[in-house]
Design a protein around this motif. Structure first.
Motif, PDB file in Angstrom:
ATOM      1  N   ALA A 176       0.054  12.967  37.258  1.00 26.00           N
ATOM      2  CA  ALA A 176       1.100  13.436  38.164  1.00 26.00           C
ATOM      3  C   ALA A 176       2.401  13.702  37.419  1.00 26.00           C
ATOM      4  O   ALA A 176       3.077  14.715  37.664  1.00 26.00           O
ATOM      5  CB  ALA A 176       1.328  12.406  39.273  1.00 26.00           C
ATOM      6  N   ASN A 177       2.777  12.800  36.489  1.00 28.67           N
ATOM      7  CA  ASN A 177       3.974  13.033  35.680  1.00 28.67           C
ATOM      8  C   ASN A 177       3.873  14.366  34.943  1.00 28.67           C
ATOM      9  O   ASN A 177       4.831  15.146  34.921  1.00 28.67           O
ATOM     10  CB  ASN A 177       4.159  11.932  34.646  1.00 28.67           C
ATOM     11  N   ALA A 178       2.720  14.608  34.361  1.00 28.92           N
ATOM     12  CA  ALA A 178       2.534  15.802  33.532  1.00 28.92           C
ATOM     13  C   ALA A 178       2.599  17.084  34.358  1.00 28.92           C
ATOM     14  O   ALA A 178       2.989  18.138  33.845  1.00 28.92           O
ATOM     15  CB  ALA A 178       1.205  15.729  32.787  1.00 28.92           C
ATOM     16  N   SER A 179       2.235  16.998  35.641  1.00 26.92           N
ATOM     17  CA  SER A 179       2.228  18.186  36.498  1.00 26.92           C
ATOM     18  C   SER A 179       3.445  18.288  37.408  1.00 26.92           C
ATOM     19  O   SER A 179       3.528  19.194  38.235  1.00 26.92           O
ATOM     20  CB  SER A 179       0.952  18.215  37.345  1.00 26.92           C
ATOM     21  N   GLY A 180       4.404  17.357  37.267  1.00 27.14           N
ATOM     22  CA  GLY A 180       5.630  17.424  38.043  1.00 27.14           C
ATOM     23  C   GLY A 180       5.472  17.078  39.511  1.00 27.14           C
ATOM     24  O   GLY A 180       6.167  17.619  40.367  1.00 27.14           O
ATOM     25  N   VAL A 181       4.563  16.152  39.804  1.00 24.76           N
ATOM     26  CA  VAL A 181       4.314  15.722  41.173  1.00 24.76           C
ATOM     27  C   VAL A 181       4.856  14.307  41.361  1.00 24.76           C
ATOM     28  O   VAL A 181       4.701  13.442  40.487  1.00 24.76           O
ATOM     29  CB  VAL A 181       2.798  15.744  41.490  1.00 24.76           C
ATOM     30  N   LEU A 182       5.499  14.051  42.508  1.00 22.95           N
ATOM     31  CA  LEU A 182       5.982  12.712  42.831  1.00 22.95           C
ATOM     32  C   LEU A 182       4.815  11.916  43.411  1.00 22.95           C
ATOM     33  O   LEU A 182       4.500  12.026  44.599  1.00 22.95           O
ATOM     34  CB  LEU A 182       7.136  12.796  43.836  1.00 22.95           C
ATOM     35  N   TYR A 221       8.191   6.583  48.945  1.00 23.89           N
ATOM     36  CA  TYR A 221       8.872   7.862  49.105  1.00 23.89           C
ATOM     37  C   TYR A 221       8.518   8.562  50.416  1.00 23.89           C
ATOM     38  O   TYR A 221       9.005   9.661  50.687  1.00 23.89           O
ATOM     39  CB  TYR A 221       8.559   8.777  47.930  1.00 23.89           C
ATOM     40  N   GLY A 222       7.665   7.947  51.222  1.00 19.49           N
ATOM     41  CA  GLY A 222       7.349   8.485  52.531  1.00 19.49           C
ATOM     42  C   GLY A 222       6.818   9.912  52.478  1.00 19.49           C
ATOM     43  O   GLY A 222       5.887  10.217  51.734  1.00 19.49           O
ATOM     44  N   ASP A 223       7.456  10.793  53.236  1.00 22.33           N
ATOM     45  CA  ASP A 223       6.995  12.179  53.327  1.00 22.33           C
ATOM     46  C   ASP A 223       7.156  12.946  52.023  1.00 22.33           C
ATOM     47  O   ASP A 223       6.564  14.024  51.857  1.00 22.33           O
ATOM     48  CB  ASP A 223       7.762  12.914  54.435  1.00 22.33           C
ATOM     49  N   TRP A 224       7.954  12.424  51.117  1.00 24.86           N
ATOM     50  CA  TRP A 224       8.119  13.089  49.814  1.00 24.86           C
ATOM     51  C   TRP A 224       6.914  12.858  48.900  1.00 24.86           C
ATOM     52  O   TRP A 224       6.710  13.602  47.953  1.00 24.86           O
ATOM     53  CB  TRP A 224       9.379  12.559  49.122  1.00 24.86           C
ATOM     54  N   GLN A 225       6.155  11.839  49.186  1.00 22.48           N
ATOM     55  CA  GLN A 225       5.018  11.500  48.315  1.00 22.48           C
ATOM     56  C   GLN A 225       4.053  12.681  48.216  1.00 22.48           C
ATOM     57  O   GLN A 225       3.663  13.271  49.224  1.00 22.48           O
ATOM     58  CB  GLN A 225       4.291  10.287  48.881  1.00 22.48           C
ATOM     59  N   GLU A 253       9.823  21.572  44.475  1.00 21.17           N
ATOM     60  CA  GLU A 253       9.994  21.736  45.921  1.00 21.17           C
ATOM     61  C   GLU A 253      11.005  20.729  46.472  1.00 21.17           C
ATOM     62  O   GLU A 253      11.876  21.084  47.278  1.00 21.17           O
ATOM     63  CB  GLU A 253       8.655  21.546  46.626  1.00 21.17           C
ATOM     64  N   LEU A 254      10.886  19.476  46.054  1.00 20.22           N
ATOM     65  CA  LEU A 254      11.760  18.430  46.568  1.00 20.22           C
ATOM     66  C   LEU A 254      13.209  18.673  46.174  1.00 20.22           C
ATOM     67  O   LEU A 254      14.135  18.273  46.891  1.00 20.22           O
ATOM     68  CB  LEU A 254      11.294  17.063  46.079  1.00 20.22           C
ATOM     69  N   GLY A 255      13.413  19.329  45.038  1.00 19.14           N
ATOM     70  CA  GLY A 255      14.760  19.636  44.586  1.00 19.14           C
ATOM     71  C   GLY A 255      15.511  20.568  45.512  1.00 19.14           C
ATOM     72  O   GLY A 255      16.747  20.692  45.415  1.00 19.14           O
ATOM     73  N   ASP A 293      17.908  18.790  51.105  1.00 23.91           N
ATOM     74  CA  ASP A 293      19.279  18.266  51.134  1.00 23.91           C
ATOM     75  C   ASP A 293      19.344  16.835  50.603  1.00 23.91           C
ATOM     76  O   ASP A 293      20.323  16.438  49.950  1.00 23.91           O
ATOM     77  CB  ASP A 293      19.826  18.305  52.569  1.00 23.91           C
ATOM     78  N   LEU A 294      18.305  16.058  50.878  1.00 23.84           N
ATOM     79  CA  LEU A 294      18.285  14.656  50.449  1.00 23.84           C
ATOM     80  C   LEU A 294      18.310  14.532  48.929  1.00 23.84           C
ATOM     81  O   LEU A 294      18.779  13.525  48.392  1.00 23.84           O
ATOM     82  CB  LEU A 294      17.047  13.953  51.026  1.00 23.84           C
ATOM     83  N   TRP A 295      17.812  15.545  48.234  1.00 22.58           N
ATOM     84  CA  TRP A 295      17.775  15.493  46.769  1.00 22.58           C
ATOM     85  C   TRP A 295      19.168  15.231  46.200  1.00 22.58           C
ATOM     86  O   TRP A 295      19.340  14.410  45.301  1.00 22.58           O
ATOM     87  CB  TRP A 295      17.210  16.795  46.207  1.00 22.58           C
ATOM     88  N   ASN A 296      20.175  15.925  46.730  1.00 23.53           N
ATOM     89  CA  ASN A 296      21.537  15.755  46.223  1.00 23.53           C
ATOM     90  C   ASN A 296      22.078  14.367  46.541  1.00 23.53           C
ATOM     91  O   ASN A 296      22.865  13.807  45.763  1.00 23.53           O
ATOM     92  CB  ASN A 296      22.461  16.826  46.807  1.00 23.53           C
ATOM     93  N   VAL A 297      21.660  13.791  47.663  1.00 21.92           N
ATOM     94  CA  VAL A 297      22.064  12.425  47.990  1.00 21.92           C
ATOM     95  C   VAL A 297      21.452  11.451  46.985  1.00 21.92           C
ATOM     96  O   VAL A 297      22.128  10.537  46.491  1.00 21.92           O
ATOM     97  CB  VAL A 297      21.647  12.047  49.429  1.00 21.92           C
ATOM     98  N   VAL A 298      20.189  11.650  46.684  1.00 24.29           N
ATOM     99  CA  VAL A 298      19.501  10.795  45.704  1.00 24.29           C
ATOM    100  C   VAL A 298      20.195  10.874  44.349  1.00 24.29           C
ATOM    101  O   VAL A 298      20.306   9.875  43.629  1.00 24.29           O
ATOM    102  CB  VAL A 298      18.017  11.199  45.586  1.00 24.29           C
TER     103      VAL A 298
END
Length: 241
Positions: free
Chosen positions: A14-20, A88-92, A98-100, A103-108
């Motif tokens: 997952a790290n290698a493919s950019g997946v959370l 990470y809930g729905d982000w998992q 995509e997650l970037g 809006d929550l990304w900037n809060v994180v």
């Protein structure tokens, strides 16, 4: 005053493919990750570990086994849910690209203390339960193995960053200033007066000095003379030199 070694798991598919990956089951180390944790196990082989405490997720258990297998004496491997990955809930399972866009990304990034993942946990909750877990194990190992015990906690990037931030007295909103790579080693001692961060995000270097714990956790005014001097003074005190 035990010494806690924080180890992030090795690189995963997952790290290698950019997946959370989050808590997705079955996420394992890739070939690079397996080589990374082999080298980390070699670094730690010179340090007798009282225990290895691992997140329950497979990538951490793989990393923990690589460490335990290279210890010269039998070492307890303990599973601890308190240091499992953030929920990470729905982000998992989403891609970081995509997650970037959320809006929550900037809060994180800028105010993590205010971030709660939809359907998951807040970063503040994550930090509180992870710090509580490692402090509890540290106290238990001091009771059972003495204040010179050295032990390892194998966990995840955000978990380790949050634990380091707490030890450094940093507000959670600053924890994104820290960086923790796959299979890296960070080191903390929880002393009487304060925690001391001895290392962060290291990939190489001799760790044999960890086998000698200073007789006091008082800060050395002026910075002290370093671990070689500590080892020499300890040997002289015990009559070995």
């Amino acid at each position: 005053m035990p010494t806690m070694i924080l180890v992030r798991h090795g690189r995963t598919t997952a790290n290698a493919s950019g997946v959370l990956a989050g808590r997705t089951p079955g996420v394992k180390l890739d070939e690079t990750g397996r080589e990374q944790v082999r080298r980390t196990g070699e670094r730690l082989a010179v340090v007798p570990l009282a225990a290895v405490v691992s997140s329950p997720l497979e990538r951490c258990r793989q990393t923990s086994r690589a460490i335990v297998e290279q210890q010269s004496e039998p070492t307890d491997l303990v599973i601890e849910k308190g240091i499992t990955e953030c929920d990470y809930g729905d982000w998992q399972g989403g891609t970081l690209t995509e997650l970037g866009q959320e809006d929550l990304w900037n809060v994180v990034q800028s105010q993590p203390s205010a971030a709660t993942f939809p359907g998951g946990e807040s970063l503040a909750t994550m930090q509180a339960r992870a710090v509580a877990a490692v402090r509890r194990h540290d106290a238990e190992l001091e009771t059972t193995h003495g204040d010179h015990a050295v032990w390892a906690a194998v966990s995840h990037g955000d978990i380790i960053k949050a634990i380091l931030a707490d030890a450094l007295g940093m507000h959670l909103d600053l924890f994104q200033r820290l960086h923790v790579d796959p299979a890296s080693i960070s080191i903390i001692r929880y002393g009487t007066h304060r925690p001391t961060v001895l290392a962060s995000n290291t990939h190489a270097g001799d760790l044999a000095w960890l086998s000698v714990t200073p007789s006091t956790d008082d800060a050395s005014v002026g910075g002290g003379a370093g671990p070689d001097a500590v080892s020499t003074h300890a040997a002289q005190a015990s009559g070995r030199s």
